[in-house]
Write a protein that holds these residues in place. Structure first.
Motif, PDB file in Angstrom:
ATOM      1  N   ASP A 211       0.808  -1.219   0.000  1.00 41.90           N
ATOM      2  CA  ASP A 211       0.000   0.000   0.000  1.00 41.90           C
ATOM      3  C   ASP A 211       0.842   1.271   0.000  1.00 41.90           C
ATOM      4  O   ASP A 211       0.356   2.340  -0.377  1.00 41.90           O
ATOM      5  CB  ASP A 211      -0.919   0.021   1.221  1.00 41.90           C
ATOM      6  CG  ASP A 211      -1.895  -1.149   1.226  1.00 41.90           C
ATOM      7  OD1 ASP A 211      -2.647  -1.283   0.251  1.00 41.90           O
ATOM      8  OD2 ASP A 211      -1.881  -1.926   2.195  1.00 41.90           O
ATOM      9  N   TYR A 214       4.433   5.800  -3.172  1.00 39.57           N
ATOM     10  CA  TYR A 214       4.150   7.234  -3.134  1.00 39.57           C
ATOM     11  C   TYR A 214       4.177   7.908  -4.502  1.00 39.57           C
ATOM     12  O   TYR A 214       3.715   9.038  -4.634  1.00 39.57           O
ATOM     13  CB  TYR A 214       5.136   7.919  -2.185  1.00 39.57           C
ATOM     14  CG  TYR A 214       5.159   7.251  -0.833  1.00 39.57           C
ATOM     15  CD1 TYR A 214       3.998   7.162  -0.068  1.00 39.57           C
ATOM     16  CD2 TYR A 214       6.310   6.657  -0.336  1.00 39.57           C
ATOM     17  CE1 TYR A 214       3.999   6.527   1.166  1.00 39.57           C
ATOM     18  CE2 TYR A 214       6.329   6.028   0.899  1.00 39.57           C
ATOM     19  CZ  TYR A 214       5.168   5.956   1.641  1.00 39.57           C
ATOM     20  OH  TYR A 214       5.177   5.304   2.852  1.00 39.57           O
ATOM     21  N   GLY A 244      -0.400  -1.776   6.426  1.00 37.13           N
ATOM     22  CA  GLY A 244      -1.531  -0.913   6.116  1.00 37.13           C
ATOM     23  C   GLY A 244      -2.574  -0.856   7.214  1.00 37.13           C
ATOM     24  O   GLY A 244      -3.240   0.164   7.410  1.00 37.13           O
ATOM     25  N   GLY A 292     -11.115   0.224   3.798  1.00 31.91           N
ATOM     26  CA  GLY A 292     -10.128   0.785   2.887  1.00 31.91           C
ATOM     27  C   GLY A 292      -9.780   2.221   3.215  1.00 31.91           C
ATOM     28  O   GLY A 292      -8.653   2.678   2.953  1.00 31.91           O
ATOM     29  N   ASP A 293     -10.725   2.964   3.804  1.00 31.92           N
ATOM     30  CA  ASP A 293     -10.440   4.351   4.168  1.00 31.92           C
ATOM     31  C   ASP A 293      -9.310   4.432   5.187  1.00 31.92           C
ATOM     32  O   ASP A 293      -8.490   5.362   5.149  1.00 31.92           O
ATOM     33  CB  ASP A 293     -11.696   5.009   4.744  1.00 31.92           C
ATOM     34  CG  ASP A 293     -12.750   5.292   3.682  1.00 31.92           C
ATOM     35  OD1 ASP A 293     -12.399   5.264   2.485  1.00 31.92           O
ATOM     36  OD2 ASP A 293     -13.916   5.524   4.057  1.00 31.92           O
ATOM     37  N   VAL A 295      -6.741   2.408   5.492  1.00 36.64           N
ATOM     38  CA  VAL A 295      -5.464   2.198   4.804  1.00 36.64           C
ATOM     39  C   VAL A 295      -5.049   3.461   4.067  1.00 36.64           C
ATOM     40  O   VAL A 295      -3.887   3.898   4.148  1.00 36.64           O
ATOM     41  CB  VAL A 295      -5.560   1.007   3.834  1.00 36.64           C
ATOM     42  CG1 VAL A 295      -4.265   0.868   3.030  1.00 36.64           C
ATOM     43  CG2 VAL A 295      -5.844  -0.282   4.597  1.00 36.64           C
ATOM     44  N   ARG A 296      -5.980   4.071   3.353  1.00 34.79           N
ATOM     45  CA  ARG A 296      -5.641   5.294   2.614  1.00 34.79           C
ATOM     46  C   ARG A 296      -5.189   6.399   3.559  1.00 34.79           C
ATOM     47  O   ARG A 296      -4.236   7.145   3.264  1.00 34.79           O
ATOM     48  CB  ARG A 296      -6.841   5.730   1.774  1.00 34.79           C
ATOM     49  CG  ARG A 296      -7.056   4.850   0.548  1.00 34.79           C
ATOM     50  CD  ARG A 296      -8.175   5.366  -0.333  1.00 34.79           C
ATOM     51  NE  ARG A 296      -9.499   5.098   0.249  1.00 34.79           N
ATOM     52  CZ  ARG A 296     -10.170   3.966   0.063  1.00 34.79           C
ATOM     53  NH1 ARG A 296      -9.651   2.991  -0.672  1.00 34.79           N
ATOM     54  NH2 ARG A 296     -11.362   3.788   0.608  1.00 34.79           N
ATOM     55  N   ALA A 297      -5.843   6.522   4.707  1.00 37.22           N
ATOM     56  CA  ALA A 297      -5.442   7.534   5.687  1.00 37.22           C
ATOM     57  C   ALA A 297      -4.051   7.231   6.244  1.00 37.22           C
ATOM     58  O   ALA A 297      -3.235   8.146   6.456  1.00 37.22           O
ATOM     59  CB  ALA A 297      -6.462   7.606   6.819  1.00 37.22           C
ATOM     60  N   VAL A 299      -1.619   5.529   4.754  1.00 41.52           N
ATOM     61  CA  VAL A 299      -0.618   5.800   3.716  1.00 41.52           C
ATOM     62  C   VAL A 299      -0.357   7.302   3.626  1.00 41.52           C
ATOM     63  O   VAL A 299       0.801   7.749   3.526  1.00 41.52           O
ATOM     64  CB  VAL A 299      -1.084   5.239   2.353  1.00 41.52           C
ATOM     65  CG1 VAL A 299      -0.139   5.691   1.236  1.00 41.52           C
ATOM     66  CG2 VAL A 299      -1.149   3.711   2.398  1.00 41.52           C
ATOM     67  N   ALA A 300      -1.411   8.091   3.666  1.00 45.26           N
ATOM     68  CA  ALA A 300      -1.251   9.545   3.603  1.00 45.26           C
ATOM     69  C   ALA A 300      -0.437  10.060   4.788  1.00 45.26           C
ATOM     70  O   ALA A 300       0.392  10.971   4.645  1.00 45.26           O
ATOM     71  CB  ALA A 300      -2.623  10.220   3.555  1.00 45.26           C
ATOM     72  N   ARG A 303       3.238   9.087   4.226  1.00 45.10           N
ATOM     73  CA  ARG A 303       3.799   9.919   3.169  1.00 45.10           C
ATOM     74  C   ARG A 303       4.059  11.336   3.689  1.00 45.10           C
ATOM     75  O   ARG A 303       5.097  11.950   3.392  1.00 45.10           O
ATOM     76  CB  ARG A 303       2.857   9.980   1.973  1.00 45.10           C
ATOM     77  CG  ARG A 303       3.384  10.880   0.865  1.00 45.10           C
ATOM     78  CD  ARG A 303       2.541  10.840  -0.373  1.00 45.10           C
ATOM     79  NE  ARG A 303       3.169  11.605  -1.444  1.00 45.10           N
ATOM     80  CZ  ARG A 303       2.867  11.489  -2.718  1.00 45.10           C
ATOM     81  NH1 ARG A 303       1.935  10.628  -3.104  1.00 45.10           N
ATOM     82  NH2 ARG A 303       3.486  12.217  -3.622  1.00 45.10           N
TER      83      ARG A 303
END
Length: 407
Positions: A211, A214, A244, A292-293, A295-297, A299-300, A303
């Protein structure tokens, strides 16, 4: 009179190298105990974010409801079917019979090595690598060799071909990579897969940081053999919920075998070793898959921490640019005038900041990491920035001391 002779037993496991990462853990703990406050643990890959609330609640309910019975060695059918759907969305066509839930991807990688071992086989790993790859290769009876990486720690298939021998049986690939942060180019992965097919190697693809890419996308290596008939596929894929979903201590991952034959071998190893993966952890993993939200949070967040820390490190010349993926960065601290081990010891003693000498991630005697340390940027951002500022200050101060001493 009978003379007693003391015999020194020799055990093959004595050949397994001890991880010097654990020495850093112990030193950091001693510093904390001595000073009464936590050392700044930039050496450890522990995320600042927590596991998804849905996973926490699912595990809590499982424990309260007594859902702690054995599953099969392969894992819960519901979780494996959900993983099949997740993989299909990534271009990996498989079936639940080929998916094995494991007590962390680490155990899964070891199980693959045991499942496909043949006498005299060699296990080929990146020259800069997660140290468990080398430990597991030796544990499973392989001869272990490291293949060189290209500029920026890129996958160099020509170097792989030169390094391999007729004994090579398995090659390990890790992208995004620990500790380098490198993300393999898809064309290089296709080239590697063609080489493995030509030489009849098996490929173990560690997708732990899947996941955390970047720039651009990153298909799982197994997706690149989607058009190959199953009987001729050769990629084992290792995934984890530790990154993740931040389920590091829950110890839950999964292995995807390429076909029926290799699934049958892996099943035998799992039946004879783990009996079954932990049931509450599997229930938590199934709940986590629906978030999934989260994981996206996550990763952000990682990053953002990478971006916040890397500017000053790049400007100081400790790294060429931000890592393209993963949780880690390798920094060259040659400007400090110290070796990596000397630098790590002194940084912890004087600044309370723990970093890992990169010799922990290379084959023995590799000179390329003499002045290289690894840091993690997945932890608390404030602590990360405090730690990297201390690291930069140490490089300037100690480098200046060295220069003054030569004057």
């Amino acid at each position: 009179m009978t003379e007693l002779v003391e015999h020194r037993r020799r055990y093959p496991v004595e050949r397994v190298p001890e991880s010097s990462l654990h020495a850093v853990f112990r030193a950091s703990r001693r510093w904390t105990d001595t000073h009464g406050r936590e050392a700044n643990a930039l050496h450890v890959g522990e995320p600042a974010f927590a596991m998804p609330p849905a996973a926490v609640e699912a595990m809590r309910r499982a424990l309260l409801d007594g859902r702690c019975a054995y599953t099969s060695a392969e894992g819960m059918p519901e979780l494996r079917e959900a993983l099949v759907a997740k993989l299909a969305a990534q271009g990996v066509g498989t079936t639940a019979d080929h998916v094995f839930v494991t007590p962390g991807s680490c155990q899964g990688l070891s199980a693959v090595g045991a499942a496909v071992h043949t006498p005299g086989a060699a296990w080929l790993i990146p020259r800069v690598h997660w140290p468990i790859y080398r430990q597991q290769g030796v544990l499973n009876g392989y001869d272990v060799a490291g293949y060189p990486l290209g500029p920026g720690y890129a996958l160099d298939v020509a170097a792989v071909a030169r390094t391999a021998t007729p004994a090579t049986r398995v090659i390990v690939v890790n992208s995004p990579a620990n500790p380098t942060g490198a993300v393999a180019d898809p064309d290089a992965l296709r080239e590697l897969l063609a080489l493995a097919t030509e030489r009849d190697w098996l490929v173990v693809s560690d997708e732990a940081y899947e996941d955390f890419v970047y720039e651009g996308g990153h298909p799982p290596l197994a997706a690149l053999e989607a058009d190959v008939e199953p009987a001729r596929r050769r990629v084992f894929s290792a995934f984890t919920f530790s990154k993740g979903y931040a389920m590091t201590g829950c110890r839950v991952g999964y292995i995807v075998a390429p076909n029926d034959e290799f699934a049958g071998l892996l099943r035998r190893v799992q039946e004879g070793s783990i009996i079954a993966p932990p049931t509450p952890a599997q229930i938590g993993a199934l709940a986590a898959l629906g978030d999934g939200d989260a994981v996206r949070a996550n990763v952000a967040a990682v990053r953002g921490s990478r971006d916040a820390a890397m500017g000053a490190l790049v400007e100081a010349g400790l790294i060429a640019g931000p890592p393209a993926g993963g949780w880690y960065a390798l920094l060259d601290i040659a400007s400090s005038g110290h070796t990596a081990t000397e630098f790590a010891d002194r940084l912890l003693a004087e600044y309370g900041v723990a970093v890992a000498p990169a010799a922990a991630f290379t084959v023995p005697g590799d000179p390329s990491t003499r002045t290289v340390v690894r840091i993690s940027f997945a932890g608390d951002r404030t602590r990360l920035l405090e730690g990297t500022e201390a690291l930069l200050r140490a490089c300037r101060t100690w480098g200046g001391e060295r220069a003054a001493g030569r004057a």
